[in-house]
Design a protein around this motif. Structure first.
Motif, mmCIF file in Angstrom:
data_model
loop_
_atom_site.group_PDB
_atom_site.id
_atom_site.type_symbol
_atom_site.label_atom_id
_atom_site.label_comp_id
_atom_site.label_asym_id
_atom_site.label_seq_id
_atom_site.Cartn_x
_atom_site.Cartn_y
_atom_site.Cartn_z
ATOM 1 N N PHE A 1 -51.724 36.795 9.320
ATOM 2 C CA PHE A 1 -50.660 37.098 8.367
ATOM 3 C C PHE A 1 -50.075 35.771 7.902
ATOM 4 O O PHE A 1 -49.782 34.898 8.726
ATOM 5 C CB PHE A 1 -49.581 37.960 9.044
ATOM 6 C CG PHE A 1 -48.385 38.199 8.156
ATOM 7 C CD1 PHE A 1 -48.513 38.929 6.984
ATOM 8 C CD2 PHE A 1 -47.134 37.679 8.486
ATOM 9 C CE1 PHE A 1 -47.411 39.135 6.155
ATOM 10 C CE2 PHE A 1 -46.034 37.890 7.659
ATOM 11 C CZ PHE A 1 -46.180 38.618 6.499
ATOM 12 N N SER A 2 -49.916 35.611 6.576
ATOM 13 C CA SER A 2 -49.495 34.323 6.029
ATOM 14 C C SER A 2 -48.336 34.508 5.057
ATOM 15 O O SER A 2 -48.487 35.177 4.033
ATOM 16 C CB SER A 2 -50.693 33.702 5.296
ATOM 17 O OG SER A 2 -50.404 32.396 4.883
ATOM 18 N N ALA A 3 -47.185 33.943 5.390
ATOM 19 C CA ALA A 3 -46.013 34.016 4.508
ATOM 20 C C ALA A 3 -45.022 32.963 4.979
ATOM 21 O O ALA A 3 -45.067 32.544 6.148
ATOM 22 C CB ALA A 3 -45.370 35.397 4.585
ATOM 23 N N ASN A 4 -44.122 32.547 4.082
ATOM 24 C CA ASN A 4 -43.057 31.634 4.485
ATOM 25 C C ASN A 4 -41.939 32.465 5.112
ATOM 26 O O ASN A 4 -41.034 32.940 4.433
ATOM 27 C CB ASN A 4 -42.548 30.852 3.267
ATOM 28 C CG ASN A 4 -41.529 29.818 3.676
ATOM 29 O OD1 ASN A 4 -40.982 29.881 4.783
ATOM 30 N ND2 ASN A 4 -41.263 28.868 2.800
ATOM 31 N N LEU A 5 -42.042 32.657 6.426
ATOM 32 C CA LEU A 5 -41.106 33.557 7.119
ATOM 33 C C LEU A 5 -39.676 33.033 7.123
ATOM 34 O O LEU A 5 -38.746 33.778 7.406
ATOM 35 C CB LEU A 5 -41.581 33.806 8.553
ATOM 36 C CG LEU A 5 -42.696 34.855 8.712
ATOM 37 C CD1 LEU A 5 -43.080 35.005 10.175
ATOM 38 C CD2 LEU A 5 -42.293 36.207 8.138
#
Ligand code: AHM
Ligand code: MG
Length: 324
Positions: free
Chosen positions: A205-209
């Motif tokens: 999972f790839s996102a700017n958390l």
């Protein structure tokens, strides 16, 4: 095994799918590849020559311009203006569309590009890249905004160069996705990834958390389902690098709209469109914040932004199921 160079590959695809082609497209790709080789050479030497750091200028997006950004943009503009087959170009670093050549003597291609994606990573030696999107126009098409800014589904070709541990080119003309690795000993991109297909399920999972608090409740819920659902987190912060990993390993990338970027952060014409074209060609999905295909969005202007969700088919469907 016979090694297939990228130009040989483009030529054979042209013979198969567009046998009456004039050679303009191959010529455009040739100059694009030359630009990438020149940029790659400077990226590789970045720590040794005075090309790291900022120029002190702010670009049209309100971001700091790095010296390498500026260099990559000048290389791309020069090559695309002088290759003889481009009639208009748009760059992340240029405010307006640039019309090339005289109305009587002009090429049939429009190109949009992000000369150096992932600029915030440049000084840390993290992977960065060049993204491109190509459209064909007829000889008599007037180069108005309506005729030039078209939806991504109409792209003739799209791709990127990734300057990582090795320099890689990935492209599609709408007949599959192919990857080539630059072999510095012969100075050519050689076929290394034939007919790439993204796995239907991934584990990343790839996102700017760090933006989590600024997302909609639904985007938060969707992210929770991956974070708590046994996925691993991966986020480079260079879109082109996050895309390449997702394409090869599967998984999902999300950059939703947030309270700071109401329309999303990533740019449609030279980031989301070309990558969506590749993602769909590889069997994955690429959607905007409403769950519609990115490739169907009609751009409002050259720097239109969009929320961007892409990746393995089942993972993207899982993300969107929260919105139903
Ligand atoms: P850039 O083209 O100026 O480098 O900006 C786009 C970059 C993308 O490469 C990346 O996906 C994103 O911005 C990262 O944004 P953030 O730092 O907000 O996570
Ligand atoms: Mg970018």
């Amino acid at each position: 095994m016979a090694e297939i160079s990228v130009i040989e590959h483009i030529h054979s695809m042209q013979l198969k799918w567009s046998p009456t082609a004039t050679g303009q497209f191959t010529s455009l790709l040739h100059d694009l590849i030359l630009s990438a080789k020149i940029i790659s050479r400077s990226v590789t030497k970045a720590g040794l020559v005075d090309i790291l750091g900022g120029t002190g200028n702010i670009n049209v997006q309100g971001e700091q311009v790095q010296k390498l950004d500026d260099f990559a943009n000048s290389v791309m503009i020069y090559r695309m203006k002088n290759c003889g087959v481009v009639c208009a170009l748009g760059s992340e670093e240029e405010e307006e569309l640039v019309v090339v050549g005289s109305p009587k003597e002009r090429g049939n291609y429009v190109i949009f590009f992000d000369p150096l994606d992932g600029s915030s990573n440049i000084d840390a030696n993290v992977s960065i890249g060049t993204i491109f999107s190509i459209y064909r126009v007829e000889d008599d098409t007037e180069l108005t905004k309506e005729n030039v800014l078209r939806k991504g589904a109409e792209q003739a070709a799209a791709g990127y160069f990734l300057y990582g541990p090795s320099t890689i080119m990935v492209y599609s003309t709408g007949h599959g996705v192919y990857g080539f690795t630059l072999d510095p000993s012969v100075g050519e991109f050689l076929l290394s990834h034939d007919n790439i297909k993204i796995p239907e399920n991934g584990k990343y999972f790839s996102a700017n958390l760090a933006n989590y608090g600024k997302w909609s409740e639904q985007d938060q819920k969707a992210a929770d389902s991956f974070v708590q659902g046994g996925y691993s987190l991966r986020y480079v912060g260079s879109l082109v690098a996050d895309f390449h990993r997702t394409l090869l390993y599967g998984g999902i990338f999300s950059y939703p709209a947030d309270s700071k970027n109401a329309k999303g952060k990533l740019r449609l014409l030279y980031e989301a469109n070309p990558l969506s074209f590749l993602m769909e060609q590889a069997g994955g999905l690429a959607l905007n914040g409403s769950g519609d295909r990115v490739l169907e969005i009609v751009p409002e202007h050259i720097h239109t932004r969009t929320a961007f969700l892409f990746g393995s088919k089942n993972d993207v469907e899982k993300y969107r199921s929260v919105f139903e």
